[in-house]
Design a protein around this motif. Structure first.
Motif, PDB file in Angstrom:
ATOM      1  N   LEU A  22       0.856  -1.285   0.007  1.00 20.16           N
ATOM      2  CA  LEU A  22      -0.153  -0.049  -0.042  1.00 20.16           C
ATOM      3  C   LEU A  22       0.880   1.267   0.024  1.00 20.16           C
ATOM      4  O   LEU A  22       0.443   2.337  -0.804  1.00 20.16           O
ATOM      5  CB  LEU A  22      -0.884  -0.064   1.219  1.00 20.16           C
ATOM      6  N   LEU A  23       1.965   1.227   0.806  1.00 21.08           N
ATOM      7  CA  LEU A  23       2.787   2.283   0.753  1.00 21.08           C
ATOM      8  C   LEU A  23       3.479   2.456  -0.745  1.00 21.08           C
ATOM      9  O   LEU A  23       3.762   3.644  -1.050  1.00 21.08           O
ATOM     10  CB  LEU A  23       4.020   2.163   1.704  1.00 21.08           C
ATOM     11  N   GLY A  24       3.945   1.343  -1.048  1.00 19.23           N
ATOM     12  CA  GLY A  24       4.296   1.538  -2.717  1.00 19.23           C
ATOM     13  C   GLY A  24       3.264   2.122  -3.689  1.00 19.23           C
ATOM     14  O   GLY A  24       3.708   3.005  -4.573  1.00 19.23           O
ATOM     15  N   ALA A  25       2.002   1.866  -3.480  1.00 22.86           N
ATOM     16  CA  ALA A  25       0.879   2.235  -4.318  1.00 22.86           C
ATOM     17  C   ALA A  25       0.629   3.707  -4.224  1.00 22.86           C
ATOM     18  O   ALA A  25       0.474   4.522  -5.314  1.00 22.86           O
ATOM     19  CB  ALA A  25      -0.226   1.384  -4.158  1.00 22.86           C
ATOM     20  N   PHE A  26       0.875   4.297  -2.971  1.00 26.62           N
ATOM     21  CA  PHE A  26       0.638   5.495  -2.532  1.00 26.62           C
ATOM     22  C   PHE A  26       1.965   6.234  -3.112  1.00 26.62           C
ATOM     23  O   PHE A  26       1.562   7.273  -3.691  1.00 26.62           O
ATOM     24  CB  PHE A  26       0.534   5.787  -0.773  1.00 26.62           C
ATOM     25  N   LEU A  27       3.137   5.642  -3.087  1.00 24.52           N
ATOM     26  CA  LEU A  27       4.410   6.493  -3.300  1.00 24.52           C
ATOM     27  C   LEU A  27       4.032   6.622  -5.106  1.00 24.52           C
ATOM     28  O   LEU A  27       4.397   7.581  -5.793  1.00 24.52           O
ATOM     29  CB  LEU A  27       5.382   5.594  -3.204  1.00 24.52           C
ATOM     30  N   GLY A  28       3.482   5.452  -6.044  1.00 24.76           N
ATOM     31  CA  GLY A  28       3.407   5.472  -7.301  1.00 24.76           C
ATOM     32  C   GLY A  28       2.502   6.537  -7.514  1.00 24.76           C
ATOM     33  O   GLY A  28       2.441   7.353  -8.618  1.00 24.76           O
ATOM     34  N   GLY A  29       1.540   6.734  -6.732  1.00 23.60           N
ATOM     35  CA  GLY A  29       0.517   7.644  -7.088  1.00 23.60           C
ATOM     36  C   GLY A  29       0.810   9.053  -6.880  1.00 23.60           C
ATOM     37  O   GLY A  29       0.536  10.020  -7.764  1.00 23.60           O
ATOM     38  N   MET A  30       1.594   9.372  -5.950  1.00 24.11           N
ATOM     39  CA  MET A  30       2.201  10.584  -5.646  1.00 24.11           C
ATOM     40  C   MET A  30       3.284  10.787  -6.829  1.00 24.11           C
ATOM     41  O   MET A  30       3.330  12.318  -7.195  1.00 24.11           O
ATOM     42  CB  MET A  30       3.022  10.621  -4.396  1.00 24.11           C
ATOM     43  N   ILE A  31       3.789  10.078  -7.278  1.00 28.72           N
ATOM     44  CA  ILE A  31       4.707  10.189  -8.323  1.00 28.72           C
ATOM     45  C   ILE A  31       3.840  10.645  -9.652  1.00 28.72           C
ATOM     46  O   ILE A  31       4.267  11.716 -10.477  1.00 28.72           O
ATOM     47  CB  ILE A  31       5.575   9.011  -8.750  1.00 28.72           C
ATOM     48  N   CYS A  32       2.824   9.965  -9.930  1.00 25.77           N
ATOM     49  CA  CYS A  32       1.932  10.384 -11.205  1.00 25.77           C
ATOM     50  C   CYS A  32       1.258  11.791 -10.789  1.00 25.77           C
ATOM     51  O   CYS A  32       1.209  12.526 -11.784  1.00 25.77           O
ATOM     52  CB  CYS A  32       0.801   9.346 -11.148  1.00 25.77           C
ATOM     53  N   PHE A  33       1.115  12.158  -9.726  1.00 22.07           N
ATOM     54  CA  PHE A  33       0.553  13.443  -9.304  1.00 22.07           C
ATOM     55  C   PHE A  33       1.269  14.600  -9.566  1.00 22.07           C
ATOM     56  O   PHE A  33       1.250  15.537  -9.965  1.00 22.07           O
ATOM     57  CB  PHE A  33      -0.160  13.447  -7.809  1.00 22.07           C
ATOM     58  N   ALA A  34       2.782  14.247  -9.159  1.00 23.18           N
ATOM     59  CA  ALA A  34       3.594  15.043  -9.564  1.00 23.18           C
ATOM     60  C   ALA A  34       3.884  15.331 -11.113  1.00 23.18           C
ATOM     61  O   ALA A  34       4.483  16.352 -11.431  1.00 23.18           O
ATOM     62  CB  ALA A  34       5.140  14.859  -8.942  1.00 23.18           C
ATOM     63  N   LEU A  35       3.813  14.346 -11.941  1.00 23.11           N
ATOM     64  CA  LEU A  35       3.939  14.385 -13.173  1.00 23.11           C
ATOM     65  C   LEU A  35       2.732  14.904 -13.765  1.00 23.11           C
ATOM     66  O   LEU A  35       2.642  15.162 -15.109  1.00 23.11           O
ATOM     67  CB  LEU A  35       4.271  13.108 -13.952  1.00 23.11           C
ATOM     68  N   ASN A  36       1.672  15.130 -13.356  1.00 23.99           N
ATOM     69  CA  ASN A  36       0.331  15.547 -13.695  1.00 23.99           C
ATOM     70  C   ASN A  36      -0.498  14.695 -14.684  1.00 23.99           C
ATOM     71  O   ASN A  36      -0.857  15.132 -15.854  1.00 23.99           O
ATOM     72  CB  ASN A  36       0.447  17.058 -14.331  1.00 23.99           C
TER      73      ASN A  36
END
Length: 86
Positions: A22-36
């Motif tokens: 779940l932490l990895g999925a959250f981190l991946g989501g945050m990376i995608c959020f940063a990339l817009n």
């Protein structure tokens, strides 16, 4: 009764193994959020790394400390118990 004990043991193992996923999925989501932009391979890779690390961590915990004792230590921590008495 042995079935129930086995089921509880599996749930404890999953509890340890899923938290890094779940932490990895959250981190991946945050990376995608940063990339817009939603980049599914980034989320999949981060989640996959979390799953692998979670499996390794759960197995190491099961073999060394034991899952019941590990969760007992987390639940019975003195700082948590002292906050209940106040």
């Amino acid at each position: 009764m042995k079935f129930v004990a086995c089921f509880v043991h599996i749930l404890l193992w999953l509890k340890v193994a899923v938290s890094p996923a779940l932490l990895g999925a959250f981190l991946g989501g945050m990376i995608c959020f940063a990339l817009n932009e939603m980049v599914l391979p980034v989320v999949a890779i981060c989640t996959g790394l979390g799953v692998v690390l979670g499996i390794i961590w759960a197995e190491k915990t099961r073999r060394t400390v034991g899952l019941s004792k590990f969760h007992g230590r987390l639940i019975g921590h003195p700082e948590i118990d002292s906050s209940k008495s106040k």
